[in-house]
Write a protein that holds these residues in place. Sequence first.
Motif, PDB file in Angstrom:
ATOM      1  N   ARG A 290      35.883  45.813  36.219  1.00 37.04           N
ATOM      2  CA  ARG A 290      37.098  45.845  37.029  1.00 37.04           C
ATOM      3  C   ARG A 290      38.267  45.245  36.255  1.00 37.04           C
ATOM      4  O   ARG A 290      38.079  44.433  35.347  1.00 37.04           O
ATOM      5  CB  ARG A 290      36.891  45.068  38.333  1.00 37.04           C
ATOM      6  CG  ARG A 290      35.704  45.537  39.153  1.00 37.04           C
ATOM      7  CD  ARG A 290      35.420  44.608  40.322  1.00 37.04           C
ATOM      8  NE  ARG A 290      35.166  43.249  39.880  1.00 37.04           N
ATOM      9  CZ  ARG A 290      34.836  42.251  40.704  1.00 37.04           C
ATOM     10  NH1 ARG A 290      34.729  42.475  42.004  1.00 37.04           N
ATOM     11  NH2 ARG A 290      34.613  41.039  40.237  1.00 37.04           N
ATOM     12  N   VAL A 291      39.475  45.610  36.644  1.00 36.58           N
ATOM     13  CA  VAL A 291      40.670  45.088  35.987  1.00 36.58           C
ATOM     14  C   VAL A 291      41.522  44.343  37.008  1.00 36.58           C
ATOM     15  O   VAL A 291      41.403  44.537  38.223  1.00 36.58           O
ATOM     16  CB  VAL A 291      41.503  46.220  35.334  1.00 36.58           C
ATOM     17  CG1 VAL A 291      40.709  46.902  34.240  1.00 36.58           C
ATOM     18  CG2 VAL A 291      41.966  47.227  36.371  1.00 36.58           C
ATOM     19  N   LEU A 292      42.384  43.471  36.497  1.00 38.77           N
ATOM     20  CA  LEU A 292      43.271  42.689  37.357  1.00 38.77           C
ATOM     21  C   LEU A 292      44.325  43.599  37.972  1.00 38.77           C
ATOM     22  O   LEU A 292      45.021  44.342  37.272  1.00 38.77           O
ATOM     23  CB  LEU A 292      43.946  41.577  36.542  1.00 38.77           C
ATOM     24  CG  LEU A 292      44.980  40.730  37.279  1.00 38.77           C
ATOM     25  CD1 LEU A 292      44.352  39.995  38.459  1.00 38.77           C
ATOM     26  CD2 LEU A 292      45.616  39.723  36.320  1.00 38.77           C
ATOM     27  N   CYS A 293      44.462  43.536  39.300  1.00 45.18           N
ATOM     28  CA  CYS A 293      45.406  44.367  40.048  1.00 45.18           C
ATOM     29  C   CYS A 293      46.290  43.491  40.922  1.00 45.18           C
ATOM     30  O   CYS A 293      45.994  42.323  41.180  1.00 45.18           O
ATOM     31  CB  CYS A 293      44.661  45.371  40.926  1.00 45.18           C
ATOM     32  SG  CYS A 293      43.577  46.511  40.047  1.00 45.18           S
ATOM     33  N   LEU A 294      47.360  44.072  41.419  1.00 46.50           N
ATOM     34  CA  LEU A 294      48.300  43.368  42.296  1.00 46.50           C
ATOM     35  C   LEU A 294      48.466  44.153  43.587  1.00 46.50           C
ATOM     36  O   LEU A 294      48.769  45.349  43.568  1.00 46.50           O
ATOM     37  CB  LEU A 294      49.655  43.209  41.601  1.00 46.50           C
ATOM     38  CG  LEU A 294      50.763  42.543  42.424  1.00 46.50           C
ATOM     39  CD1 LEU A 294      50.449  41.060  42.625  1.00 46.50           C
ATOM     40  CD2 LEU A 294      52.115  42.704  41.731  1.00 46.50           C
ATOM     41  N   HIS A 295      48.293  43.476  44.719  1.00 48.28           N
ATOM     42  CA  HIS A 295      48.463  44.095  46.038  1.00 48.28           C
ATOM     43  C   HIS A 295      49.843  43.706  46.570  1.00 48.28           C
ATOM     44  O   HIS A 295      50.084  42.552  46.917  1.00 48.28           O
ATOM     45  CB  HIS A 295      47.363  43.587  46.976  1.00 48.28           C
ATOM     46  CG  HIS A 295      47.449  44.144  48.365  1.00 48.28           C
ATOM     47  ND1 HIS A 295      48.008  45.362  48.659  1.00 48.28           N
ATOM     48  CD2 HIS A 295      47.031  43.640  49.552  1.00 48.28           C
ATOM     49  CE1 HIS A 295      47.926  45.586  49.959  1.00 48.28           C
ATOM     50  NE2 HIS A 295      47.346  44.548  50.522  1.00 48.28           N
ATOM     51  N   LYS A 296      50.776  44.650  46.595  1.00 44.54           N
ATOM     52  CA  LYS A 296      52.123  44.352  47.065  1.00 44.54           C
ATOM     53  C   LYS A 296      52.699  45.553  47.790  1.00 44.54           C
ATOM     54  O   LYS A 296      52.283  46.684  47.580  1.00 44.54           O
ATOM     55  CB  LYS A 296      53.038  43.963  45.902  1.00 44.54           C
ATOM     56  CG  LYS A 296      53.537  45.122  45.060  1.00 44.54           C
ATOM     57  CD  LYS A 296      54.522  44.662  44.008  1.00 44.54           C
ATOM     58  CE  LYS A 296      55.278  45.836  43.397  1.00 44.54           C
ATOM     59  NZ  LYS A 296      56.232  46.459  44.356  1.00 44.54           N
ATOM     60  N   GLY A 297      53.678  45.270  48.662  1.00 49.26           N
ATOM     61  CA  GLY A 297      54.370  46.339  49.351  1.00 49.26           C
ATOM     62  C   GLY A 297      55.473  46.915  48.485  1.00 49.26           C
ATOM     63  O   GLY A 297      55.762  46.425  47.384  1.00 49.26           O
TER      64      GLY A 297
END
Length: 344
Positions: A72-79
């Motif tokens: 898995r890779v680092l992700c960002l959860h944003k609107g």
Amino acid sequence: MKLNYIGPEATPPWDQLAAQQIPPPPQRSPEEHDPPAPEPLPQDTAMVLSRALRVRDLSSSDAYVLKDQHGRVLCLHKGAKATWGWAFMAQYEEYYQAVYPITFRFTGNPTDTRGTLSLTVDGQSWAMYANGHGKENEWAFFGASKWPHHPHTKLIARLQRQEAGELPRFALYWNNEDTPLYLAAGADGWNWLKFSASEAALEFSLHKFYVVREKIPALLKATWPNASLAHADLRDDRHCAAVTYTRARAIYEESGLRRFTYKPEVFDCEDFSYVYKAEASKHAYFAKEDLPYAIGLLRGVNDHGGHAVNLFIDPRGELKVLEPQDGRISNAREWEYVPTGVVI
């Protein structure tokens, strides 16, 4: 005022958020709070990840991807208009839209000095924070502004034992009052990223964003679907290296073009673009890069005549235009000329 909940229906203004405690990311229910639905990586994408790199080869002007031992890779959860977002780990092929370039800044060797990790989001640097000062399960988030009531984490890399032929892996931790809190996340599918003293640390490998040369024509077509564009690729390399905003600007400053002004027939727009492209090649040479940069020449026309600028591909796989007469960078889709030719 105490903030008890941040949700899609009620998000307080940014100036109120900055001084308040952010709640931890919700669990897998209710469903609307999960990361966005997976969107498979398009088959014609021009982006791939490099082989694993050594930690000591980190450069503050490069963009990276962190990949864990679960793939898995680092992700960002944003609107869409958010100015902060939770960090999570997920498969690149499923959540590539949530993957943003990572920048590391260390004052020395990453394994014995503290450094920062940030994401580049829409041209801005988002710093990494812990959700609180506790010593267990503090959620990791990234924000565009300073968050004075949340720890701005200073990370240290700890090299993992490496057998012959294995990828070079490392763990990242933050010392909270002499207690090392490691970046961790559950191993099942996607999962939120947190700092923990008791859970097993994630083992990361470091990768760069590469561009697949044979897929550049499709990227040009997707960006300018109505343009009749001549594309010339003058190299035999299978890949080239994606270029960050910071690197593109550094090349411009090093080129010396700021000292030049437009002179018809003698030093016109094409000459500016030639010099910038040549400086990019010199920059890659002195930086001891393995691959050339994804930088080229772009020509176009409008009602006022023709023009030449430079074009580059960023780590998100998007085309950017750099005006070599002043260093301005813009989205290629917004260029005020109709493209007629590209040379990379």
